[in-house]
Scaffold this motif. Sequence first.
Motif, PDB file in Angstrom:
ATOM      1  N   SER A 185       7.843  -0.476  17.036  1.00 38.02           N
ATOM      2  CA  SER A 185       6.526   0.259  16.260  1.00 38.02           C
ATOM      3  C   SER A 185       5.880   1.125  17.328  1.00 38.02           C
ATOM      4  CB  SER A 185       5.565  -0.948  15.628  1.00 38.02           C
ATOM      5  OG  SER A 185       5.000  -1.786  16.591  1.00 38.02           O
ATOM      6  N   ILE A 186       6.204   0.598  18.599  1.00 39.06           N
ATOM      7  CA  ILE A 186       5.450   1.437  19.778  1.00 39.06           C
ATOM      8  C   ILE A 186       5.980   3.147  19.618  1.00 39.06           C
ATOM      9  CG2 ILE A 186       7.218   1.149  21.602  1.00 39.06           C
ATOM     10  CD1 ILE A 186       3.321   1.096  22.422  1.00 39.06           C
ATOM     11  N   ASP A 187       7.068   3.306  19.016  1.00 44.05           N
ATOM     12  CA  ASP A 187       7.390   4.609  19.192  1.00 44.05           C
ATOM     13  C   ASP A 187       6.533   5.392  18.013  1.00 44.05           C
ATOM     14  OD1 ASP A 187       9.142   6.605  19.490  1.00 44.05           O
ATOM     15  OD2 ASP A 187      10.615   6.207  17.903  1.00 44.05           O
ATOM     16  N   TYR A 188       5.904   4.842  17.399  1.00 45.96           N
ATOM     17  CA  TYR A 188       4.972   5.315  16.402  1.00 45.96           C
ATOM     18  C   TYR A 188       3.544   5.378  16.705  1.00 45.96           C
ATOM     19  CZ  TYR A 188       8.976   4.878  13.656  1.00 45.96           C
ATOM     20  OH  TYR A 188      10.501   5.104  13.327  1.00 45.96           O
ATOM     21  N   VAL A 197       0.684  -1.122   0.079  1.00 44.49           N
ATOM     22  CA  VAL A 197       0.051   0.118   0.016  1.00 44.49           C
ATOM     23  C   VAL A 197       0.891   1.025   0.112  1.00 44.49           C
ATOM     24  CG1 VAL A 197      -1.749   1.145   1.261  1.00 44.49           C
ATOM     25  CG2 VAL A 197      -1.786  -1.076   1.112  1.00 44.49           C
ATOM     26  N   LEU A 198       2.071   1.200   0.768  1.00 48.11           N
ATOM     27  CA  LEU A 198       2.826   2.457   1.142  1.00 48.11           C
ATOM     28  C   LEU A 198       3.455   2.938  -0.274  1.00 48.11           C
ATOM     29  CD1 LEU A 198       4.201   4.338   3.086  1.00 48.11           C
ATOM     30  CD2 LEU A 198       5.595   2.493   3.801  1.00 48.11           C
ATOM     31  N   ALA A 199       4.246   1.760  -0.817  1.00 46.52           N
ATOM     32  CA  ALA A 199       4.992   1.974  -1.852  1.00 46.52           C
ATOM     33  C   ALA A 199       5.035   0.791  -2.978  1.00 46.52           C
ATOM     34  CB  ALA A 199       6.589   2.153  -1.478  1.00 46.52           C
ATOM     35  N   PRO A 200       3.719   0.899  -3.692  1.00 47.19           N
ATOM     36  CA  PRO A 200       3.600  -0.227  -4.598  1.00 47.19           C
ATOM     37  C   PRO A 200       4.733  -0.327  -5.559  1.00 47.19           C
ATOM     38  CG  PRO A 200       1.709   1.318  -4.467  1.00 47.19           C
ATOM     39  CD  PRO A 200       2.840   1.962  -3.886  1.00 47.19           C
ATOM     40  N   GLY A 201       5.153  -1.613  -5.809  1.00 48.69           N
ATOM     41  CA  GLY A 201       6.469  -1.682  -6.632  1.00 48.69           C
ATOM     42  C   GLY A 201       7.540  -1.739  -6.064  1.00 48.69           C
ATOM     43  N   PHE A 241       2.683   0.757   9.857  1.00 46.95           N
ATOM     44  CA  PHE A 241       2.805   1.424   8.627  1.00 46.95           C
ATOM     45  C   PHE A 241       3.457   2.622   8.827  1.00 46.95           C
ATOM     46  CE2 PHE A 241       0.819   4.157   5.529  1.00 46.95           C
ATOM     47  CZ  PHE A 241       1.016   3.596   4.409  1.00 46.95           C
ATOM     48  N   ARG A 242       3.183   3.305   9.975  1.00 51.03           N
ATOM     49  CA  ARG A 242       3.823   4.528   9.975  1.00 51.03           C
ATOM     50  C   ARG A 242       5.694   4.333  10.152  1.00 51.03           C
ATOM     51  NH1 ARG A 242       0.067   4.844  14.454  1.00 51.03           N
ATOM     52  NH2 ARG A 242      -1.912   5.885  13.644  1.00 51.03           N
ATOM     53  N   GLN A 243       5.741   3.180  10.968  1.00 56.25           N
ATOM     54  CA  GLN A 243       7.266   2.763  11.010  1.00 56.25           C
ATOM     55  C   GLN A 243       7.879   2.708   9.696  1.00 56.25           C
ATOM     56  OE1 GLN A 243       8.998  -0.284  13.857  1.00 56.25           O
ATOM     57  NE2 GLN A 243       8.172  -1.252  12.151  1.00 56.25           N
ATOM     58  N   ASP A 244       7.241   1.831   8.939  1.00 55.79           N
ATOM     59  CA  ASP A 244       7.658   1.225   7.733  1.00 55.79           C
ATOM     60  C   ASP A 244       7.846   2.458   6.721  1.00 55.79           C
ATOM     61  OD1 ASP A 244       7.693  -0.944   8.397  1.00 55.79           O
ATOM     62  OD2 ASP A 244       6.243  -1.884   7.271  1.00 55.79           O
ATOM     63  N   GLY A 275      -2.879   6.270   5.255  1.00 53.56           N
ATOM     64  CA  GLY A 275      -2.220   5.118   6.123  1.00 53.56           C
ATOM     65  C   GLY A 275      -3.219   3.744   5.857  1.00 53.56           C
ATOM     66  N   PHE A 276      -2.620   2.774   6.677  1.00 53.35           N
ATOM     67  CA  PHE A 276      -3.353   1.396   6.515  1.00 53.35           C
ATOM     68  C   PHE A 276      -3.573   0.638   7.473  1.00 53.35           C
ATOM     69  CE2 PHE A 276      -2.714  -2.906   5.231  1.00 53.35           C
ATOM     70  CZ  PHE A 276      -3.410  -3.192   4.464  1.00 53.35           C
TER      71      PHE A 276
END
Lengths: 346, 273
Positions: free
Chosen positions: A126-129, A26-30, A303-306, A290-291
């Motif tokens: 991921s808790i940081d996000y 979702v974030l960066a298709p491809g 998602f935010r972390q990635d 977001g997702f």
Amino acid sequence: MAEKPLSVAIVGMGKMGLSHAAMLSVLAPGSLTALVEAQNAGHPTLRSLGLRMPIYDDAESLLAAHAVDAAIICTPTFTHTGLTKTFLERGVSVLVEKPLTESFAKSSELAELAMKKGAIAAVGYSIDYDPVFRKARELLRAGVIGRPLKYGAWLEHAEVLGPKRGWLFQKAKSGGGVVINPAPHLLYLMLDAFGFPKRLCANLRSVWTEVEDEASVELEYESGLKGLFKASWSVPEKPALELSLFVEGEHGTLAASDDDVLLELNRPSGNFSTGTHRLHRGELEKEADGFELAPAAHAANYFRQDKEFLDCVRAKAQPRNSFANTLQVDRLIDAIYRSKDGAWTS
Amino acid sequence: MDLLGELPSEARRRGRTAEFERYLAWLDGMGVNTLLWVPEPAKGGEPRPWLESRPLAAILPNLPLYARDVMDRGPAGAVLKRLLALSPFKFPSLAGASLGWTPGLLSRSFAQGIMLLVELEYQGISRLDVREAVLHSSAVDMALAFGAKELFPLFERWAERRGLKPVFLTYNLGLLTSSVDRWGFDPRGLAFPVNEKRYHVRAASDGTWLRWSGRSTAWEVDAGGTVPLEQALESLREQGLGRALVPYGSFEPASTKERLTAFKDRLARDLKP
């Protein structure tokens, strides 16, 4: 001129690998160029999900065929050191699911290697996000409740309710139990909010497995702050992992948990009047994009972390959850395990 | 407005029977009849009276529980656990339903694997008054992320054969909208978050759901209790949405003061001077 898209590989296609693959789709298709999954019985399922990129049995085969910019490592903990070295040695940026390794010594070695190679190297905190815990730390840093006097940090989950088998429950492979597996998120928050303790005293208990299923740790800080960290993955009433933090300060109290930040102030502070306040996740997480793959687990944090990880790889800048910045978590885990007989350790 | 109540998990109800019964009475007072429920297959011990007294909308499959079972037993072991929890009298019906999926299962198809779990879990509850089958949001959203479009018609056809209303629960309505438009698929039933705070309302403009307003159920309507329920429902009516879930959490929420006091007591108990 358009920026060249990043090429990312995911290593380990279990639950976490699949989640990261969904986020990247979702974030960066491809951007997802290749996968590594050692168990080739799972390859047809990955294909049937629509994952058309090449799937390799091991990292070396992947690297022989692709020049990837980054790898997300989601394999069992005992494989992290070798895999991370493989990628870092070739200058590939990495995001490694927490815990980084089974021991402070191994994590330190990887942090040094990442620094030497100048690669972007992050650990999956991921808790940081998470907007709720981020707001709580922001309020603590702003001194909204004044100087913290004591705190409690709790982790509860219904994960181990009987004898368990598998690598996660073998200390040599996982590094330990509830402290090193689900709890690093909470330890990360504690370190960020209060710094490293002066001394601590841990009591660890095994109920169902050879590793610790419960931990109770008292902590003391240079400032005089006293803290309690309590973790158990054997709480039947908690089907979803639950983290909570409660802080008593000079001018009030603050609690942060799954859904909200609560405040009670005995004098006005910042934008807050005297009395109680509730800041709900719904108000803190105002995102139109977001997702969200699993709302109960707040997977939007992944998602935010990635997203930040990919941004950092592009910008060649270390993220907040870099190996170097998160090494203190490994050090704190090490101190807890060293103090497991209930004695105070400096 | 048509409202849906929630039957929380056994773990969430533990020690709260009286509170849960007050919630049911509160729902009755609002004319709410149908309960939304996530079955916990092969766990046993589910108290039946609450389930047998009302029409049900079941969320299938219970993916968090399946993921935990996979960690313990592997995928085949997790499926076997669900199979062994069924009465042998269910096996012919299960075999009949699964026959068409056999090639897909043998080739380890994601969509057909999900459908096998759906059928296995449905067989365990089929004697109850289940009227709607809601496909779990993680299955829907993962299929959307990967473009695994075959899951959607497979699930609808399965529900129709079982005489159930199919509903797709998503936390990513914007992604669903663009995907189904691309695939030419018109879902018969949808459920997604709608609220004034835009909590969990992802990549979807307010107008997105209007095209499906007659077949949609609003989720998270009170944004975690931050919007009064009456106000939330009124806002849905104004937008033309005719159905909403009244979450268990919106009933008798503890005050901020009570919750902080509970934390304070807990710390005093756990951190001895």
